[in-house]
Design an enzyme around this catalytic site. Structure first.
Site, PDB file in Angstrom:
ATOM      1  CB  SER A  65       3.182  13.457  -9.313  1.00  0.00           C
ATOM      2  OG  SER A  65       3.554  14.949  -8.956  1.00  0.00           O
TER       3      SER A  65
ATOM      4  CE1 TYR B  91       5.313  11.848  -5.191  1.00  0.00           C
ATOM      5  CE2 TYR B  91       5.630  13.825  -6.411  1.00  0.00           C
ATOM      6  CZ  TYR B  91       4.871  12.630  -5.742  1.00  0.00           C
ATOM      7  OH  TYR B  91       3.467  12.454  -6.001  1.00  0.00           O
TER       8      TYR B  91
HETATM    9  P1  NAP Z   1      -1.050   9.093   1.267  1.00  0.00           P
HETATM   10  O1  NAP Z   1      -2.250   9.818   1.837  1.00  0.00           O
HETATM   11  O2  NAP Z   1       0.407   9.748   1.766  1.00  0.00           O
HETATM   12  O3  NAP Z   1      -1.267   7.784   0.465  1.00  0.00           O
HETATM   13  C1  NAP Z   1      -0.118   7.110   0.193  1.00  0.00           C
HETATM   14  C2  NAP Z   1      -0.548   5.576   0.099  1.00  0.00           C
HETATM   15  O4  NAP Z   1       0.567   4.840  -0.348  1.00  0.00           O
HETATM   16  C3  NAP Z   1      -0.760   5.156   1.600  1.00  0.00           C
HETATM   17  O5  NAP Z   1      -1.856   4.135   1.655  1.00  0.00           O
HETATM   18  C4  NAP Z   1       0.622   4.192   1.752  1.00  0.00           C
HETATM   19  O6  NAP Z   1       0.442   3.163   2.866  1.00  0.00           O
HETATM   20  C5  NAP Z   1       0.724   3.798   0.664  1.00  0.00           C
HETATM   21  N1  NAP Z   1       2.238   3.213   0.459  1.00  0.00           N
HETATM   22  C6  NAP Z   1       3.558   3.385   0.553  1.00  0.00           C
HETATM   23  N2  NAP Z   1       4.517   2.896   0.633  1.00  0.00           N
HETATM   24  C7  NAP Z   1       3.712   1.765   0.355  1.00  0.00           C
HETATM   25  C8  NAP Z   1       4.472   0.354  -0.086  1.00  0.00           C
HETATM   26  N3  NAP Z   1       5.818   0.116  -0.001  1.00  0.00           N
HETATM   27  N4  NAP Z   1       3.305  -0.463  -0.269  1.00  0.00           N
HETATM   28  C9  NAP Z   1       2.278  -0.287  -0.474  1.00  0.00           C
HETATM   29  N5  NAP Z   1       1.529   1.114  -0.090  1.00  0.00           N
HETATM   30  C10 NAP Z   1       2.246   1.858   0.248  1.00  0.00           C
HETATM   31  O7  NAP Z   1      -0.818   9.965  -0.328  1.00  0.00           O
HETATM   32  P2  NAP Z   1      -1.989  10.320  -1.602  1.00  0.00           P
HETATM   33  O8  NAP Z   1      -1.929  11.623  -1.837  1.00  0.00           O
HETATM   34  O9  NAP Z   1      -3.231   9.364  -1.195  1.00  0.00           O
HETATM   35  O10 NAP Z   1      -1.022   9.290  -2.762  1.00  0.00           O
HETATM   36  C11 NAP Z   1      -1.560   8.376  -3.603  1.00  0.00           C
HETATM   37  C12 NAP Z   1      -0.761   8.612  -4.777  1.00  0.00           C
HETATM   38  O11 NAP Z   1      -1.046  10.056  -5.529  1.00  0.00           O
HETATM   39  C13 NAP Z   1       0.598   8.570  -4.590  1.00  0.00           C
HETATM   40  O12 NAP Z   1       1.185   7.781  -5.646  1.00  0.00           O
HETATM   41  C14 NAP Z   1       1.049  10.225  -5.026  1.00  0.00           C
HETATM   42  O13 NAP Z   1       2.537  10.008  -5.374  1.00  0.00           O
HETATM   43  C15 NAP Z   1       0.166  10.507  -5.910  1.00  0.00           C
HETATM   44  N6  NAP Z   1      -0.143  11.996  -5.925  1.00  0.00           N
HETATM   45  C16 NAP Z   1      -0.288  12.739  -4.828  1.00  0.00           C
HETATM   46  C17 NAP Z   1      -0.977  13.917  -5.021  1.00  0.00           C
HETATM   47  C18 NAP Z   1      -1.485  14.750  -3.749  1.00  0.00           C
HETATM   48  O14 NAP Z   1      -1.430  16.289  -4.077  1.00  0.00           O
HETATM   49  N7  NAP Z   1      -1.852  14.196  -2.659  1.00  0.00           N
HETATM   50  C19 NAP Z   1      -0.490  14.671  -6.017  1.00  0.00           C
HETATM   51  C20 NAP Z   1       0.180  13.914  -7.175  1.00  0.00           C
HETATM   52  C21 NAP Z   1       0.278  12.715  -7.063  1.00  0.00           C
HETATM   53  P3  NAP Z   1       0.977   3.144   4.352  1.00  0.00           P
HETATM   54  O15 NAP Z   1       0.020   3.823   5.258  1.00  0.00           O
HETATM   55  O16 NAP Z   1       1.564   1.715   4.683  1.00  0.00           O
HETATM   56  O17 NAP Z   1       2.236   4.495   4.276  1.00  0.00           O
END
Ligand code: NAP
Length: 237
Positions: A145, A160
């Protein structure tokens, strides 16, 4: 046992992980979707199967070494060589950035440890266990990120930010140790994306957010390693 190129995606039950799985499968990879929540993960797999895509599923909690080991065993039973690992699973352990409680002065050590366990040690566990299955050739994507960039470090959200800065360091350490191989490992920032984590106000759709992940997962032989990218362009650490 499949001869197809195999990709493993963590956190594949929703958000960026689900769309990454969809797009890698559309490109012809067999995708082993993994998630902590088994019911949601199987539903996500079924959705992609209904779209005619070649995907399978195994539960995986990235905080658990036993869970990582079970994925390795499953992989060895069903597949030959791993081509792509997308370390996508992540949590945002801090209060909302708008909340005054998200100040570093209020940081709860437990939140910092939780963020580190999932966002940094999760990818470490997976790289340790799964990179050996690549036989010296493949792509690892650490979904990081901009909030982990030292060059643009702001206030708030220390759990974070710290976890993603440390993840970036992990990318650099692995890339140094993989220099003699054809394995590329990079950190990417997907941008601000409308997922459960990013929220409704985010500027990018999920397919737009996934672009940079797919780019880093499918690099050509002469592609970069040990870098930090957004939309396929280098950004500062
Ligand atoms: P999200 O919709 O909240 O998805 C997060 C995913 O991580 C979910 O599938 C969640 O599963 C899983 N997860 C959390 N803890 C876990 C664990 N212990 N073991 C296995 N899976 C786990 O968010 P997203 O935006 O798609 O995020 C994906 C990645 O992108 C993350 O690394 C986030 O930091 C990064 N990111 C996102 C953004 C943004 O703007 N969205 C920006 C920068 C970086 P559960 O359903 O089990 O919780």
């Amino acid at each position: 046992m499949t001869n197809k190129s195999v990709a493993i995606v963590t956190g594949a039950n929703r958000g960026l992980g689900l769309e990454t799985s969809r797009q890698l499968a559309r490109l012809g990879h067999h995708v082993l979707m993994t998630s902590r929540n088994e019911v949601d993960g199987q539903a996500a797999q079924q959705m992609l199967l209904n779209e005619g895509l070649d995907v399978s599923y195994h539960p995986l909690d990235v905080r658990s070494e036993a869970s990582v080991l079970a994925v390795v065993q499953h992989f060895r039973q069903h597949h030959k060589r791993l081509q792509i690992l997308v370390n996508n699973a992540g949590i945002f352990p801090d209060p909302s950035p708008e909340d005054s409680e998200s100040s570093v002065f209020n940081a709860e050590i437990e939140n910092i440890l939780n963020g580190f366990d999932t966002n940094t040690l999760g990818p470490l566990r997976l790289c340790q266990a799964l990179i050996p299955l690549m036989d010296g050739e493949g792509c690892v994507v650490n979904v990081s990120s901009g909030m982990g960039q030292l060059s643009e470090m702001g206030g708030c959200c220390p759990s974070y930010r710290l976890s993603k800065t440390a993840l970036n360091a992990l990318t650099r350490i692995f890339s140094e140790e993989l220099k003699q191989t054809q394995i590329k490992i990079n950190s990417i920032c997907p941008g601000w994306v409308r997922t459960d984590m990013g929220g409704k106000e985010a500027t990018l759709s999920i397919p737009e957010g996934v672009e940079g992940i797919i780019w880093a997962a499918t690099l050509a032989d002469d592609g970069p390693s040990g870098g930090f990218f957004r939309f396929g362009k280098p950004i500062e650490w």
